[in-house]
Design an enzyme around this catalytic site. Structure first.
Site, short mmCIF file in Angstrom:
data_model
loop_
_atom_site.label_atom_id
_atom_site.label_comp_id
_atom_site.label_asym_id
_atom_site.label_seq_id
_atom_site.Cartn_x
_atom_site.Cartn_y
_atom_site.Cartn_z
N GLY A 263 0.83 -1.20 0.00
CA GLY A 263 0.00 0.00 0.00
C GLY A 263 0.86 1.24 0.00
N GLY A 265 2.35 4.87 1.46
CA GLY A 265 2.65 5.50 2.74
C GLY A 265 4.01 5.10 3.27
N VAL A 267 5.00 3.58 6.08
CA VAL A 267 5.25 2.25 6.64
C VAL A 267 5.45 1.23 5.53
CG1 VAL A 267 4.35 0.44 8.14
CG2 VAL A 267 3.97 2.84 8.75
N GLU A 288 -0.47 -1.73 -6.78
CA GLU A 288 -1.22 -0.62 -7.38
C GLU A 288 -0.36 0.62 -7.52
OE1 GLU A 288 -4.62 -0.37 -4.78
OE2 GLU A 288 -3.48 0.55 -3.17
N ASN A 378 -9.16 8.34 4.48
CA ASN A 378 -8.93 8.38 3.03
C ASN A 378 -9.87 7.49 2.23
OD1 ASN A 378 -6.70 9.99 3.67
ND2 ASN A 378 -5.35 8.23 3.75
N GLY A 382 -7.22 0.08 -2.44
CA GLY A 382 -7.12 -1.25 -3.02
C GLY A 382 -6.93 -2.35 -2.00
#
Lengths: 512, 512
Positions: A263, A265, A267, A288, A378, A382
């Protein structure tokens, strides 16, 4: 000069100002704009639209791929242009308007929006606004740093506005793979069997007559605000590397692991960064979004190939990577988000999905979206497309937030985006809980002892013990289950002033 | 005579008593047994196992397809044989043991169990016990009224016990289609593009040497307890028929609709029964289980083809259908549950998924499994496999239970199995809420006004209004969100003795 970017000559006559192009968008319309994780968004037409809204009533349904750049959503929000928004956003001003109930936000799995559009279960797209590096000789649209939903928006829209962005390098041409699934119920299998498979066209095929205006821009993508790895994110990455080594030793995968998804970000980026110091090699991504760490791994030769729907980079990496994007062309592909996130392909390839949790509960349910059950951050993005169909579904989070005042491991999450059925592993800087094959009563000790911050472990143990006295497959103390959040809303902290979070109000605490 | 059922002659020498066969199963083993929605379960070896457990310590991990017949889970539970159970059950005695914490139950999406076995993320199967109508000349196992997980259990197990059931008609041969996906990451697309496609073998291919024992039985399948349609279920079916007619009028599907899936139980059966009085024709199913109404539709010529993993019938229909099963062979196929429920195929075909909810909340989250957030009913089953990937995801429930003391529409569900992202339509006998393209604040009035029972509407409206005053994308009054369930646990009813469910304890009720 932009004329070499518009290779279908009749369209040279359709180059207009952003204001003129924005004039095609009228009050009440549904507009589909390019943009996914800030990359490749339409940049000048939306701002012209916002300026026009000062003079006349103008409210639209706005669909994008995912989040768009710094100004777009906030400017449109402040101008009151957005009546309805889907399927994802990450803009502070828009978020506030959503939480005030001023914008109707439809939070969707990112693979599903165009599926619903195609089957007419969402209102039709009146106008699509698509950023492009160029238009081909046949009128095909070559996207920029993201594909997102742009292809289906352009194909399904009545009219298309193209923003030719001169700041996006022409070398992006050839990096995209545009494939649109055939209509159901006559659909054929999506023929991707390896992340590197190219199955479509390098441009978006549209009827050139539909292209109603072309606008020229020179604005760069907004960059991401990835923070450098810190002690906590390095610890998370370390736990994951150890876990994957354990999996390799047990013969569940080889040293190239399985195709990776991560994902967006800090982290997630730090997690991939952690693979630089690992024995893993010939890694591939089926994800993605590609962030900084993917390019580190590609540059170091540790990653063999990366498939995604967008490239989103921090300022330093942006300058480097976008300037030499041609060099990556053999090792990168950008796809429509319907394909990058497609359950069919995710399940077939056996993707390892690594996504961020806002909070997780002691039984493994994950909240990805809502603060205190009510307030949208947010959107699910996905994560659900990947987590349910993954070979391994991993969620990462820091164990606390707000300087320790909030625990990210709670008795019960206030909103569930990923159910207990879809969460295999939870990782915090404290450690890793492997939940595979465990019943809820077995998961709780794993999560409490390995993932929770020590300051919250006794409170969680106490909750779990009291819940066990009440019984059940997934034992809860229902009147206290959301009590930590109620307290945090009142006091700013989940830690009780005195005593325990399950003290008070519990009937027959010592009973059977 | 059973000898004509064992066409691979060397296995005639392996015919033993159930007790002898059960002797292959030892304390601590993982055992995979056939059976899906009570159909085609192993019937005599498990009972022999239970008898042995009276004399010696014997605890196993038991995996099946889904639920098994009347005696099996309860007898094994009472004998203390089941230490761990997956992926689904519906037995009262086992359910109680799970809720007391005596059996560790792993509640899984039904398509995922063999995926996790194959990738060694679950412990390996030591012994498989598979009911069969016959063994072919090559040693292939021909299943009976379900396929479930039997094929992968038999293929992955060290040793296989076959229960040849003489009460199952030999005409079942040819009805099955056994396809096992290739190993990841080298998997090919699953080549089903229409529900009627046959892609595999009519038997389970196993190395005959692995078949360690053959047992003969003559017990019929347990029948289902489908109740005849009543006023409420007829109303639900009527709302759905009206809705589908609306969809046809709007060009979203034709009069053959899209392939249908329906969960197990009275409400789902009544829904399909309702199609008898509809304009729809040439219907097809791509489902996990075929109940009474499917055979009504086939017999009436209204359904063209049905694909599933099992056949589960009430006593009357059982006698009729199983006796003439050969007549349906051209219009039926039974597949492994991994394939009947596979996200890839469900998404490709565009399935209309109709599943039962235990409760739903005003924002569209659905609880399929847990009473009061803690106590397991049966398990999520296939609902998640279908709902997330469906063309249309529909959940049905009566609006109340326990004579009106419980509302099935609540402020917040106590457990989430289907997230708001995966629920398109909710139907009760009161009406239908179409949630597609709506934000949470828009969904709540739809669900309250169309689905809730009138006795609960004011209470739900009051909760929603108070929540709106608190704000948020999905507004909640967190300290009251689970209050209805807490009250029902204390008083037996969700209806307050006096006043409203949000009275008491709310800060600044009249505030902004």
């Amino acid at each position: 000069m932009y004329t070499d970017r518009i290779r279908y000559r009749p369209l040279l006559g359709k180059v207009v100002s952003p204001e003129e192009a924005a004039g095609l968008i009228r009050d009440g319309m549904t507009v589909g704009m390019s943009g996914f994780t800030r990359a490749g968004d339409a940049k000048v037409v939306p701002l012209a639209l916002a300026r026009r809204a000062r003079r006349e009533p103008l409210r639209i349904t706005l669909m994008t791929g995912a989040s768009v750049g710094d100004d777009v959503d906030s400017t449109l929000t402040r101008a009151g242009v957005i009546a309805r928004r889907l399927p994802f956003q990450s803009d502070p001003a828009l978020r506030e308007a959503i939480n005030r109930g001023e914008v109707m936000f439809v939070d969707q799995h990112l693979s599903e929006t165009v599926e619903q559009l195609r089957s007419r279960q969402l209102p039709p797209i009146d106008v699509a606004v698509i950023e492009a590096v160029a238009i081909t000789e046949e009128g095909g649209i070559i996207p920029t740093t993201s594909v997102g939903n742009s292809a289906s928006f352009a194909i399904l829209a009545d009219r298309v506005i193209v923003e030719i962005n001169l700041a996006q390098p022409p070398e992006l041409e050839g990096i995209h793979d545009i494939y649109i699934p055939t209509r159901r119920p006559y659909r054929e299998p999506i023929p991707i069997v390896r992340p590197e498979d190219r199955i479509g066209l390098p441009y978006i095929p549209v009827e050139p007559a539909k292209i109603a205006a072309v606008v020229i821009s020179e604005k760069q993508d907004s960059t991401s605000t990835i923070h450098a790895p810190d002690e906590a994110t390095a610890a998370i990455a370390g736990h994951l590397v150890d876990f994957f080594q354990h999996e390799v030793r047990h013969g569940r995968m080889g040293e190239s692991l399985m195709p990776l998804q991560a994902g967006i970000g800090t982290v997630a980026n730090a997690t991939l960064h952690g693979f630089l110091d690992s024995p893993f090699h010939d890694l591939v991504m089926y994800s993605e979004v590609l962030q900084d760490a993917v390019f580190e791994l590609l540059d170091e030769g540790r990653m063999r190939f990366a498939s995604a729907s967008s490239i989103t980079l921090s300022p330093g990496w942006y300058a480097t990577v976008i300037g030499r994007i041609g060099r990556y062309k053999e090792r990168l592909v950008l796809r429509p988000q319907e394909i990058s996130n497609h359950p069919e392909v995710v399940r077939r390839l056996g993707v390892i999905a690594i996504n961020a949790a806002l909070e997780a509960d002691i039984y493994g349910n994950v909240n990805s979206t809502h603060v205190n059950g009510s307030f949208m951050m947010n959107g699910i993005g996905g994560s659900g497309d990947f987590a349910r169909n993954a070979f391994l579904s991993i969620f990462v989070t820091r164990s606390t937030a707000k300087g320790g005042a909030l625990s990210r491991i709670v008795p019960m999450v206030t909103h569930v985006d990923q159910t207990e059925h879809d969460v295999d592993v939870i990782v915090t800087e404290q450690g890793l809980a492997d939940l595979r094959g465990l019943a809820p009563r077995e998961r709780a000790p794993q999560i409490i002892e390995h993932c929770a911050h020590p300051a919250y472990r006794d409170l969680l143990r106490e909750y779990f013990q009291e819940a066990l006295r009440r019984g059940g497959h997934t034992p809860h103390v229902l009147e206290e289950a959301l009590g930590w959040h109620v307290r945090a809303m009142a006091t700013g902290s989940m830690l009780p002033a005195t005593g325990s979070p399950v003290a008070g109000g519990r009937p027959a605490a010592g009973g059977a």
